[in-house]
Structures are given as structure tokens and as C-alpha cells.
Design a protein around this motif. Structure first.
Motif, PDB file in Angstrom:
ATOM      1  N   PHE A  20      12.004   4.866   4.289  1.00 13.50           N
ATOM      2  CA  PHE A  20      12.379   4.466   5.648  1.00 13.50           C
ATOM      3  C   PHE A  20      12.768   2.988   5.680  1.00 13.50           C
ATOM      4  CE2 PHE A  20      10.860   2.369   9.515  1.00 13.50           C
ATOM      5  CZ  PHE A  20      11.607   3.022  10.485  1.00 13.50           C
ATOM      6  N   MET A  21      11.940   2.138   5.091  1.00 14.15           N
ATOM      7  CA  MET A  21      12.223   0.701   5.124  1.00 14.15           C
ATOM      8  C   MET A  21      13.543   0.383   4.419  1.00 14.15           C
ATOM      9  SD  MET A  21       9.988  -0.874   6.941  1.00 14.15           S
ATOM     10  CE  MET A  21      10.410  -2.567   6.515  1.00 14.15           C
ATOM     11  N   GLY A  22      13.901   1.183   3.430  1.00 12.58           N
ATOM     12  CA  GLY A  22      15.167   0.979   2.743  1.00 12.58           C
ATOM     13  C   GLY A  22      16.383   1.260   3.612  1.00 12.58           C
ATOM     14  N   GLN A  23      16.162   1.968   4.737  1.00  6.27           N
ATOM     15  CA  GLN A  23      17.260   2.300   5.646  1.00  6.27           C
ATOM     16  C   GLN A  23      17.358   1.355   6.841  1.00  6.27           C
ATOM     17  OE1 GLN A  23      17.517   6.741   6.404  1.00  6.27           O
ATOM     18  NE2 GLN A  23      15.559   6.687   5.302  1.00  6.27           N
ATOM     19  N   ILE A  24      16.363   0.478   7.002  1.00  5.15           N
ATOM     20  CA  ILE A  24      16.319  -0.409   8.170  1.00  5.15           C
ATOM     21  C   ILE A  24      16.902  -1.769   7.816  1.00  5.15           C
ATOM     22  CG2 ILE A  24      14.824  -1.469   9.906  1.00  5.15           C
ATOM     23  CD1 ILE A  24      14.956   1.616   9.987  1.00  5.15           C
ATOM     24  N   PRO A  25      17.875  -2.255   8.581  1.00  7.97           N
ATOM     25  CA  PRO A  25      18.448  -3.578   8.285  1.00  7.97           C
ATOM     26  C   PRO A  25      17.392  -4.672   8.412  1.00  7.97           C
ATOM     27  CG  PRO A  25      19.200  -2.761  10.430  1.00  7.97           C
ATOM     28  CD  PRO A  25      18.487  -1.624   9.767  1.00  7.97           C
ATOM     29  N   GLU A  26      17.502  -5.699   7.595  1.00  9.28           N
ATOM     30  CA  GLU A  26      16.513  -6.779   7.613  1.00  9.28           C
ATOM     31  C   GLU A  26      16.509  -7.548   8.924  1.00  9.28           C
ATOM     32  OE1 GLU A  26      16.711  -9.337   4.248  1.00  9.28           O
ATOM     33  OE2 GLU A  26      16.222  -7.742   2.806  1.00  9.28           O
ATOM     34  N   SER A  27      17.542  -7.383   9.734  1.00  2.00           N
ATOM     35  CA  SER A  27      17.597  -8.049  11.037  1.00  2.00           C
ATOM     36  C   SER A  27      16.742  -7.331  12.088  1.00  2.00           C
ATOM     37  CB  SER A  27      19.045  -8.125  11.527  1.00  2.00           C
ATOM     38  OG  SER A  27      19.609  -6.822  11.605  1.00  2.00           O
ATOM     39  N   THR A  28      16.239  -6.137  11.764  1.00  2.00           N
ATOM     40  CA  THR A  28      15.387  -5.374  12.682  1.00  2.00           C
ATOM     41  C   THR A  28      13.948  -5.453  12.206  1.00  2.00           C
ATOM     42  OG1 THR A  28      17.166  -3.829  13.241  1.00  2.00           O
ATOM     43  CG2 THR A  28      14.917  -3.098  13.656  1.00  2.00           C
ATOM     44  N   LEU A  29      13.062  -5.914  13.070  1.00  2.00           N
ATOM     45  CA  LEU A  29      11.657  -6.062  12.724  1.00  2.00           C
ATOM     46  C   LEU A  29      10.930  -4.732  12.885  1.00  2.00           C
ATOM     47  CD1 LEU A  29       9.355  -8.091  11.991  1.00  2.00           C
ATOM     48  CD2 LEU A  29       8.963  -8.331  14.451  1.00  2.00           C
ATOM     49  N   VAL A  30      10.119  -4.373  11.900  1.00  2.00           N
ATOM     50  CA  VAL A  30       9.310  -3.154  11.965  1.00  2.00           C
ATOM     51  C   VAL A  30       7.848  -3.535  12.174  1.00  2.00           C
ATOM     52  CG1 VAL A  30       8.519  -1.100  10.722  1.00  2.00           C
ATOM     53  CG2 VAL A  30      10.898  -1.864  10.496  1.00  2.00           C
ATOM     54  N   ILE A  31       7.267  -3.023  13.257  1.00  2.00           N
ATOM     55  CA  ILE A  31       5.835  -3.183  13.505  1.00  2.00           C
ATOM     56  C   ILE A  31       5.135  -1.945  12.970  1.00  2.00           C
ATOM     57  CG2 ILE A  31       4.011  -3.453  15.222  1.00  2.00           C
ATOM     58  CD1 ILE A  31       6.089  -4.585  17.145  1.00  2.00           C
ATOM     59  N   LEU A  32       4.228  -2.127  12.017  1.00  2.00           N
ATOM     60  CA  LEU A  32       3.419  -1.035  11.486  1.00  2.00           C
ATOM     61  C   LEU A  32       2.000  -1.217  12.007  1.00  2.00           C
ATOM     62  CD1 LEU A  32       3.198   1.456   9.660  1.00  2.00           C
ATOM     63  CD2 LEU A  32       2.701  -0.088   7.747  1.00  2.00           C
ATOM     64  N   ASP A  33       1.606  -0.368  12.930  1.00  2.00           N
ATOM     65  CA  ASP A  33       0.301  -0.469  13.577  1.00  2.00           C
ATOM     66  C   ASP A  33      -0.704   0.376  12.783  1.00  2.00           C
ATOM     67  OD1 ASP A  33      -1.913  -0.484  15.213  1.00  2.00           O
ATOM     68  OD2 ASP A  33      -0.807  -0.086  17.063  1.00  2.00           O
ATOM     69  N   GLU A  34      -1.612  -0.308  12.097  1.00  2.00           N
ATOM     70  CA  GLU A  34      -2.615   0.362  11.265  1.00  2.00           C
ATOM     71  C   GLU A  34      -4.011   0.216  11.868  1.00  2.00           C
ATOM     72  OE1 GLU A  34      -0.598   0.382   6.842  1.00  2.00           O
ATOM     73  OE2 GLU A  34      -2.057  -1.194   7.263  1.00  2.00           O
ATOM     74  N   ALA A  35      -4.125   0.537  13.143  1.00  2.00           N
ATOM     75  CA  ALA A  35      -5.407   0.419  13.842  1.00  2.00           C
ATOM     76  C   ALA A  35      -6.494   1.269  13.199  1.00  2.00           C
ATOM     77  CB  ALA A  35      -5.234   0.806  15.310  1.00  2.00           C
ATOM     78  N   TYR A  36      -6.106   2.381  12.560  1.00  2.00           N
ATOM     79  CA  TYR A  36      -7.086   3.317  12.015  1.00  2.00           C
ATOM     80  C   TYR A  36      -7.093   3.320  10.493  1.00  2.00           C
ATOM     81  CZ  TYR A  36      -7.025   4.771  16.846  1.00  2.00           C
ATOM     82  OH  TYR A  36      -7.109   4.769  18.225  1.00  2.00           O
ATOM     83  N   HIS A  37      -6.710   2.209   9.894  1.00  2.00           N
ATOM     84  CA  HIS A  37      -6.551   2.159   8.435  1.00  2.00           C
ATOM     85  C   HIS A  37      -7.846   2.443   7.697  1.00  2.00           C
ATOM     86  CE1 HIS A  37      -8.419  -1.859   7.598  1.00  2.00           C
ATOM     87  NE2 HIS A  37      -8.214  -1.998   8.885  1.00  2.00           N
ATOM     88  N   LEU A  38      -8.995   2.034   8.246  1.00  2.00           N
ATOM     89  CA  LEU A  38     -10.251   2.235   7.536  1.00  2.00           C
ATOM     90  C   LEU A  38     -10.642   3.712   7.440  1.00  2.00           C
ATOM     91  CD1 LEU A  38     -12.246  -0.847   8.806  1.00  2.00           C
ATOM     92  CD2 LEU A  38     -11.729  -0.314   6.431  1.00  2.00           C
ATOM     93  N   TYR A  39     -10.117   4.522   8.337  1.00  2.00           N
ATOM     94  CA  TYR A  39     -10.374   5.960   8.267  1.00  2.00           C
ATOM     95  C   TYR A  39      -9.376   6.652   7.343  1.00  2.00           C
ATOM     96  CZ  TYR A  39     -13.254   4.999  12.352  1.00  2.00           C
ATOM     97  OH  TYR A  39     -14.196   4.491  13.202  1.00  2.00           O
ATOM     98  N   ALA A  40      -8.216   6.041   7.143  1.00  2.00           N
ATOM     99  CA  ALA A  40      -7.130   6.694   6.400  1.00  2.00           C
ATOM    100  C   ALA A  40      -6.962   6.189   4.971  1.00  2.00           C
ATOM    101  CB  ALA A  40      -5.814   6.498   7.153  1.00  2.00           C
ATOM    102  N   GLU A  41      -7.520   5.015   4.674  1.00  2.00           N
ATOM    103  CA  GLU A  41      -7.168   4.349   3.424  1.00  2.00           C
ATOM    104  C   GLU A  41      -7.563   5.126   2.171  1.00  2.00           C
ATOM    105  OE1 GLU A  41      -9.005   0.554   3.596  1.00  2.00           O
ATOM    106  OE2 GLU A  41     -11.059   1.311   3.448  1.00  2.00           O
ATOM    107  N   GLY A  42      -8.529   6.029   2.269  1.00  2.00           N
ATOM    108  CA  GLY A  42      -8.923   6.797   1.094  1.00  2.00           C
ATOM    109  C   GLY A  42      -8.070   8.022   0.840  1.00  2.00           C
ATOM    110  N   ARG A  43      -7.159   8.309   1.729  1.00  2.00           N
ATOM    111  CA  ARG A  43      -6.314   9.500   1.583  1.00  2.00           C
ATOM    112  C   ARG A  43      -5.172   9.244   0.607  1.00  2.00           C
ATOM    113  NH1 ARG A  43      -6.472  13.592   5.839  1.00  2.00           N
ATOM    114  NH2 ARG A  43      -8.415  13.282   6.992  1.00  2.00           N
ATOM    115  N   PRO A  44      -4.836  10.250  -0.200  1.00  2.00           N
ATOM    116  CA  PRO A  44      -3.746  10.078  -1.163  1.00  2.00           C
ATOM    117  C   PRO A  44      -2.440   9.699  -0.472  1.00  2.00           C
ATOM    118  CG  PRO A  44      -4.964  12.115  -1.600  1.00  2.00           C
ATOM    119  CD  PRO A  44      -5.468  11.584  -0.285  1.00  2.00           C
TER     120      PRO A  44
END
Length: 377
Positions: free
Chosen positions: A178-202
């Protein structure tokens, strides 16, 4: 009113949070109330964080250092990034608003999905930005469709991973594509509010370990860390991006108590392990009762489950009847999923209570609504 109000402000609706415990107690006076509506940590804050708050109370007459240097240094060490790559604020909500303010103008376009965190809708609308909403695909972000929706007018793309309220997670490879398709002039916000619950998943992306010139990752201590009431979060991104956010954020935040609590909460690995273990147990218990009745739900990588009902009317009826029985859940129509009702994990006692109420309410729903045959009585 004679005072001028911009049209986009006149068109706003006041944010409606989940039902507060005190309000339900006044209105219904149930014998017991359990709130599993806001994805909070049922264990409360870390004991170490609470001790830090008590110690810091004596400094409540002092202004905070605007850049929260001790907390930023701790986070920089934790994530192995420079201190200039981090900014702290009053939770993800305020940081998202600052990011929108810093990197777009009134009328600019923000692309996200219909059926994601309501905070992005609120922030975009109150700042007069144009939202372009892409439908979810099987209750997950359709990254290909979002990339296709990005235009020359798109200033920001917002993604939540895992997504709230669906709980679904997209993997690292899909995000990199996905990031490879987004122009560098467009900012991507990645909201990882629940990362501690998800980080162990493959395949979990773990955005702070990825390096893109147009990526900013938001995290919060409101969920697993149990500090929702103190409002504290942070963002990680390129230094030149972070510096622009400092220009627009309120200088004296997060407050002293929040910073002190966060510093200790980040050290309490035992508390986080206990939180994760309880979450797995509670969600499994809830899934068992939903499975027994044929109630559908997307696979969740967070600390909640979003149940799916045949119609908005039945979803609302389920949430309302649970409320009448002292169980506060969240009907997520305002997020863009009218057929969904979200429930987060609880303590063992709270989860057992929730199961009892849900069993009772499902019987009530069957008596008053014509349910799909896939939902068992």
C-alpha cells in the motif's frame, strides 16, 4: 445567534460517547452495572502508575515542560528512534487533530474508510476538511481501494490497525505494498491504538519499525496501559514531520500527572502481560457464547469483539436491552456500521456477568424480532 459560525461548524453534531456508568445508575437503577463499551483496560491503571501519580500531585502547581523530555526520551529508547521523532499529546484524538491541522487546509481531502475510528471523522469535520470514505471489504480495510481513491487533492490518508470498531488487522506485506502506491506528498496516519494486543500476531506491521518519509504512527496509553482518564498518547514519525506538529499543538500537554503515570506504566511489563492474558481469556469466553448462538463477528486482533446483527434495529435492540440489564455495550452505527455492537474484554467476574446478560438478552431478542435462521435460539 448573530455571531458568525462557519457553515462546516453549524453542520457538526455533538460527539456522543458511550453511556456513562453514573448516568445509567440514575436512569435505570440496575442492581449491577458493568461497562464493556469503551475498550478500556478492566484491570485499571498499573499500580506503579498510580504510585507515580500520588508522588507527582505535589507538583500540580507547576507547568509541564512543553516537549515532555523525560517521557520522550523513554519512548525513543523503547522504539530505538531519535527523540526528535516523537511528540506527546492528550491521547490519539488530539494528535490526529494536530496532524490534520498541520498538514492540510480547510477544504482539503482526507481519505479513509467508512467503518473506522470515529475520531477521524470528528477531527476532519470540525476542521472543515473533506472526507472521502471507502467501503470496508468484509469488515477490513480495503487497502487497494483506498490507494485507488487517493488523488492529487488528497493530503492525508488515515488507517487504524487493528481497526476500531471491527478489530480486524491488515498484515505487514499488504501495508508495505500500500505504501508503495501512495505518493510521498500524501501523509499516511497509521493509528496503532491496539498494538499491544496485536503485536504477537504473525505479520503485524509494527509501524514504528517502518521507515517512510510520509508515515506517522499514533499510539495511546488509554487502552492496554489503563490510562484513558489521563488522556496521553504519542506519535512517531520523521523529524521534519514531528517538528510541524509541535508548531500547532497546545504547549502544556500532556499534564504532569499523565506524564508521571506514563513513565511508570511503560516499565511495568508484568502488568501488561497480565492484561494480555486476561484479554485472551475474556474474548474466548465471549466468543464461545456468540458461537453457541450463531452470532457472527469479524476476527479481532484487539481487546474487543464487534458482533453483527441482521439489521440496525436488532443491533440497537440488543445494545439497549443489555443496557437495561446493567451491561453497557457500544452500538457502532455512528462509526458507519449500523448492524454492529462492540463489546470489550472484562475481568473474569465482569465477563461472567456479561455472558449471563447476553444469554438472557438473546432470548428476549428472539421473542421480539424475526432473526436470521443462522442465529440460534
Amino acid at each position: 445567534m448573530k455571531i458568525h459560525v462557519p457553515e462546516f461548524v453549524r453542520n457538526l453534531q455533538t460527539y456522543k460517547p458511550g453511556k456513562p456508568i453514573a448516568e445509567l445508575a440514575r436512569e435505570k437503577k440496575p442492581a449491577r452495572i458493568v461497562k464493556l463499551a469503551s475498550n478500556e483496560n478492566p484491570l485499571g491503571p498499573s499500580p506503579k502508575a498510580m504510585a507515580a501519580i500520588e508522588q507527582e500531585l505535589a507538583n500540580s502547581h507547576r507547568y509541564v515542560e512543553p516537549r515532555a523530555p523525560r517521557l520522550v526520551e523513554k519512548l525513543a529508547g523503547l522504539h530505538k528512534v531519535s527523540t526528535g521523532s516523537i511528540v506527546c499529546g492528550h491521547g490519539s484524538d488530539s494528535l490526529i487533530a494536530y496532524i490534520i491541522n498541520a498538514f492540510s487546509n480547510e477544504g482539503d481531502e482526507i481519505v479513509t474508510s467508512r467503518g473506522t475510528f470515529i475520531g477521524i471523522y470528528v477531527s476532519a469535520n470540525k476542521l472543515g476538511r473533506r472526507l472521502k470514505l471507502v467501503d470496508l471489504k468484509d469488515y477490513a480495510f480495503d487497502l487497494e481501494a483506498i490507494a485507488d481513491a487517493v488523488s492529487e487533492q488528497t493530503r492525508i490518508v488515515y488507517l487504524a490497525n487493528p481497526n476500531n470498531p471491527t478489530g480486524m488487522m491488515f498484515p505487514r506485506d499488504a501495508f508495505k505494498s500500500f505504501m508503495g502506491q501512495i505518493p510521498e506528498s500524501t501523509l499516511v496516519i497509521l493509528d496503532e491504538a491496539y498494538h499491544l494486543y496485536a503485536e504477537g500476531r504473525p505479520g503485524y506491521p509494527d509501524g514504528v519499525r517502518l521507515s517512510y518519509p510520509n508515515l506517522i504512527v499514533c499510539r495511546t496509553l488509554s487502552k492496554a496501559y489503563g490510562l484513558a482518564g489521563l488522556r496521553i498518547g504519542y506519535a512517531v514519525g520523521p523529524e521534519e514531520v514531528i517538528e510541524q506538529i509541535y508548531k500547532v499543538k497546545l504547549p502544556f500537554e500532556p499534564n504532569n500527572l499523565a506524564q508521571a503515570a506514563a513513565l511508570e506504566a511503560l516499565k511495568d511489563d508484568d502488568f501488561l502481560a497480565k492484561t494480555a492474558k486476561l484479554n485472551v481469556w475474556s474474548l474466548a469466553k465471549l466468543q464461545k457464547v456468540f458461537d453457541a448462538h450463531g452470532i457472527q463477528y469479524p476476527e479481532s486482533a484487539a481487546n474487543f469483539i464487534m458482533t453483527l446483527w441482521p439489521t440496525e434495529e436488532i443491533a440497537k435492540s440488543f445494545a439497549d436491552e443489555c443496557l437495561n440489564n446493567g451491561l453497557i455495550l457500544r452500538h457502532v452505527a455512528s462509526f458507519g456500521i449500523p448492524e454492529g455492537v462492540r463489546i470489550n474484554s472484562g475481568t473474569e467476574d465482569e465477563t461472567e456477568f456479561a455472558v449471563e446478560v447476553i444469554e438472557r438478552v438473546i432470548r428476549h431478542i428472539h421473542q421480539h424480532h424475526a432473526l436470521d435462521k443462522s442465529i440460534k435460539g
